[in-house]
Design a protein around this motif. Structure first.
Motif, short mmCIF file in Angstrom:
data_model
loop_
_atom_site.label_atom_id
_atom_site.label_comp_id
_atom_site.label_asym_id
_atom_site.label_seq_id
_atom_site.Cartn_x
_atom_site.Cartn_y
_atom_site.Cartn_z
N GLU A 48 0.83 -1.20 0.00
CA GLU A 48 0.00 0.00 0.00
C GLU A 48 0.86 1.26 0.00
O GLU A 48 0.55 2.25 -0.65
CB GLU A 48 -0.94 0.00 1.20
CG GLU A 48 -2.07 -1.01 1.07
CD GLU A 48 -2.91 -1.14 2.34
OE1 GLU A 48 -2.46 -0.70 3.41
OE2 GLU A 48 -4.02 -1.71 2.24
N GLN A 49 1.97 1.24 0.71
CA GLN A 49 2.88 2.39 0.76
C GLN A 49 3.51 2.63 -0.62
O GLN A 49 3.57 3.76 -1.09
CB GLN A 49 3.97 2.16 1.79
CG GLN A 49 4.97 3.29 1.88
CD GLN A 49 6.11 2.98 2.84
OE1 GLN A 49 6.12 1.94 3.48
NE2 GLN A 49 7.05 3.88 2.93
N VAL A 50 3.94 1.56 -1.27
CA VAL A 50 4.56 1.69 -2.59
C VAL A 50 3.55 2.23 -3.60
O VAL A 50 3.85 3.13 -4.39
CB VAL A 50 5.14 0.34 -3.06
CG1 VAL A 50 5.52 0.37 -4.53
CG2 VAL A 50 6.34 -0.04 -2.21
N VAL A 51 2.31 1.72 -3.55
CA VAL A 51 1.28 2.19 -4.48
C VAL A 51 0.98 3.67 -4.23
O VAL A 51 0.85 4.45 -5.16
CB VAL A 51 0.00 1.33 -4.35
CG1 VAL A 51 -1.16 1.95 -5.09
CG2 VAL A 51 0.27 -0.08 -4.89
N ALA A 58 3.11 10.24 -9.73
CA ALA A 58 2.47 10.36 -11.04
C ALA A 58 1.55 11.57 -11.11
O ALA A 58 1.29 12.10 -12.19
CB ALA A 58 1.69 9.10 -11.37
N ARG A 59 1.05 12.05 -9.98
CA ARG A 59 0.09 13.15 -9.96
C ARG A 59 0.85 14.47 -9.78
O ARG A 59 1.57 14.64 -8.81
CB ARG A 59 -0.89 12.93 -8.81
CG ARG A 59 -1.89 14.02 -8.64
CD ARG A 59 -2.80 13.74 -7.48
NE ARG A 59 -2.11 12.95 -6.48
CZ ARG A 59 -2.69 12.34 -5.47
NH1 ARG A 59 -3.96 12.43 -5.31
NH2 ARG A 59 -2.00 11.64 -4.60
N PRO A 60 0.67 15.41 -10.74
CA PRO A 60 1.34 16.70 -10.56
C PRO A 60 0.72 17.46 -9.39
O PRO A 60 -0.48 17.45 -9.20
CB PRO A 60 1.10 17.43 -11.88
CG PRO A 60 -0.03 16.72 -12.53
CD PRO A 60 -0.08 15.33 -11.97
#
Length: 147
Positions: A48-51, A58-60
């Motif tokens: 969950e931490q990696v995701v 990925a989100r600006p």
């Protein structure tokens, strides 16, 4: 165990030798349920931490979005300014003289028909002077006497 290593080196890891080794070792012991649950929980937390980190990367962020929008506005403004000055003529001329009547001076020199006026130049008309200017963008400017 060394005996097996020597045989597998000699036989280059034959399938039969591997099968013998597995039968020799036997079935593995069952993992205690609490130990399994603890390991499962740790793996799930890590996943969950990696995701979450990947989604964040990925989100600006807001600053990036603001910077992109501000850059686009600056480019649009610069293009607009340059577009409006595209007909400024040689050496940054602001206007071309269409007609001069009487005494008209620009920077201390007399202004004549077909002269050009640069940006920031001071134009003064005498008591009998008038001038019609054609701006670089096509607009007209007329100065009356004593201006």
């Amino acid at each position: 165990m060394n005996d097996f290593k020597q045989k597998s080196d000699a036989n280059k890891g034959s399938v039969d030798e591997v099968g013998k080794l597995i039968r020799h070792v036997g079935a593995r012991e069952a993992v205690a349920p609490e130990r399994f649950d603890r390991a499962h929980k740790k793996v799930l937390e890590h996943w969950e931490q990696v995701v979450a980190e990947q989604r964040q990367a990925a989100r600006p962020n807001r600053f990036t979005r603001f910077a992109v929008a501000a850059s686009m506005l600056m480019v649009a403004g610069l293009v607009t300014i340059l577009w409006n000055q595209r007909d400024a003529g040689p050496a940054g001329n602001l206007a071309k003289v269409d007609r001069v009547v009487g005494t008209v001076m620009v920077e201390g020199s007399p202004l004549t028909d077909a002269s050009h006026v640069k940006a920031g130049a001071v134009i003064s008309t005498g008591q009998d002077g008038r001038v019609a200017l054609r701006m670089a963008d096509g607009q007209s400017l007329r100065l009356d006497t004593s201006t």
